[in-house]
Design an enzyme around this catalytic site. Structure first.
Site, mmCIF file in Angstrom:
data_model
loop_
_atom_site.group_PDB
_atom_site.id
_atom_site.type_symbol
_atom_site.label_atom_id
_atom_site.label_comp_id
_atom_site.label_asym_id
_atom_site.label_seq_id
_atom_site.Cartn_x
_atom_site.Cartn_y
_atom_site.Cartn_z
ATOM 1 N N ASP A 1 0.812 -1.218 0.000
ATOM 2 C CA ASP A 1 0.000 0.000 0.000
ATOM 3 C C ASP A 1 0.844 1.265 0.000
ATOM 4 O O ASP A 1 0.421 2.288 0.533
ATOM 5 C CB ASP A 1 -0.875 0.007 1.259
ATOM 6 C CG ASP A 1 -2.349 0.126 0.925
ATOM 7 O OD1 ASP A 1 -2.682 0.126 -0.263
ATOM 8 O OD2 ASP A 1 -3.158 0.215 1.857
ATOM 9 N N CYS B 1 -21.133 -10.119 3.418
ATOM 10 C CA CYS B 1 -20.725 -11.033 2.343
ATOM 11 C C CYS B 1 -20.773 -12.492 2.799
ATOM 12 O O CYS B 1 -20.118 -12.861 3.780
ATOM 13 C CB CYS B 1 -19.305 -10.687 1.878
ATOM 14 S SG CYS B 1 -18.711 -11.774 0.560
#
EC number: 1.17.99.6
Length: 380
Positions: free
Chosen positions: A141, A257
């Site tokens: 990142d 999810c």
């Protein structure tokens, strides 16, 4: 070895998987560096302004699409996954307690950038012991890297409708990192997972701010993770009530999810719930001084948003909390003169609290009158 043969490279790829596991990395795959098929989608997303104020995403487009420009000599990317779901995640209790802060579960432990980068560097060092000619660079990142498309090509999962990577065995509670190398290792294309989202749109429906504007497309300008972490300045008043008590990030699309039924608790000590977050009432956090904020968030990813955004986010959450004199008193305390932006959000929260408390007082008064008059309690 200096120049590995094809046989050597196959053996090395197998060893890399074993070494990664020994380092606490939960999965590893290898991809080539052709990301050209992502160009159109990225350009369209940027043209629509879905990146909000993240202007850095407009820069270095070619570096994102060609890792060899980012790290010269790169011909393969070793993509790794590290699970982070902490024990006792307390999702429901923290979201339901409106007077307490909700912090995205990836941030309740130590800063993953530091943890993962160290592990990936150690993996690179281990490879270097076998291959003298290795030229490698780790990323977590920290540069223009298309980590999810790379991970998808490496067989670590598929990109779900919420734009996060999903794995059939592990859901999505994990971090991704990369090691770019100059070795033509065999790619793991045979392990590529087919998209298994099917007709499910649970993540789209649950998003508090309707940030998932269509399957696989997120408008960051509406995303609570973006608003609380990346976005500087004032937050749209229309979005503030929808943010609830989420002061750093949002997990709703992952919580709903169905693939996350398979997610396992991370054994990594660095990702477990820090004691500092055991008492996370909004008032307590709001009353931290800047020095206390910096001290309590040392080694945490939360620290990077800075004190201004911290105060701004908590002010919004207090505005959304249950109406109480305590919340009003906290908002009315002498201001620390952090910024005009923070003051704006405090004023908004104070108005919300005062209006809600007045409404509650009027309702109580009506109930008392109804009882005294012998009327049904629900009578006006």
């Amino acid at each position: 070895m200096s120049t590995p043969s094809e046989t050597d490279l196959i053996k090395l790829a197998n060893n890399i998987r074993q070494w990664a596991k020994e380092l606490g990395l939960n999965d590893v795959g290898i991809s080539d560096i052709d990301l050209s098929e992502n160009r159109e989608a990225i350009e369209t997303w940027l043209e629509n302004g879905y990146h909000g104020t993240m202007s850095f995403l407009e820069r270095n487009g070619e570096l994102r699409l060609d890792p060899s420009l980012l790290h010269p000599g790169t011909v393969r990317v070793i993509s790794v996954r590290m699970d982070y779901l902490p024990e006792h995640a307390r999702f429901a209790s923290d979201l339901e307690q409106r007077d307490h802060a909700y912090i995205s579960r990836y941030a309740v432990g130590r800063d993953y950038h530091k943890v993962m980068r160290k592990r990936i560097k150690q993996l690179g060092d281990r490879i270097a012991q076998e291959v003298e000619s290795l030229n490698a660079r780790p990323f977590v990142d920290s540069a223009p890297v298309l980590e999810r498309p790379i991970a998808q090509k490496a067989g670590l999962g598929w990109i779900g409708k919420h734009s996060l990577l999903l794995n059939a065995q592990s859901g999505s509670w994990f971090f991704l990192g990369e090691l770019m190398v100059n070795l033509p290792l065999p790619v793991t294309s045979d392990a590529i997972q087919e998209n298994q989202c099917g007709e499910c749109v649970a993540c789209i429906k649950i998003c508090p701010t309707d940030a998932i504007v269509s399957p696989y497309t997120v408008d960051a300008r509406r995303c609570i993770s973006y608003l609380t972490i990346e976005h500087e300045g004032s937050i749209d008043e229309a979005l503030r009530p929808l943010m609830g008590n989420r002061i750093y990030g949002c997990d709703d699309c992952q919580l709903i999810c169905p693939w996350n039924r398979h997610a396992e608790i991370s054994p990594e000590p660095d990702y477990q719930h820090r004691a500092i977050w055991d008492d996370h009432s909004l008032i307590t956090l709001f009353q931290w001084s800047e020095d206390e904020f910096l001290s309590h968030t040392a080694g945490s990813p939360i620290r990077r948003i800075g004190f201004e955004r911290w105060q701004r986010n908590i002010a919004i959450a207090i505005g959304n909390a249950s109406a109480s004199e305590a919340h009003i008193a906290a908002l009315q305390q002498p201001r620390q003169c952090v910024s005009d932006v923070v003051d704006e959000h405090i004023d908004w929260a104070l108005q919300r609290q005062q209006q809600a408390l007045s409404a509650a007082t009027r309702k109580t008064a009506r109930l008392i009158r109804s009882v005294r008059q012998g009327l049904p309690r629900d009578a006006d």
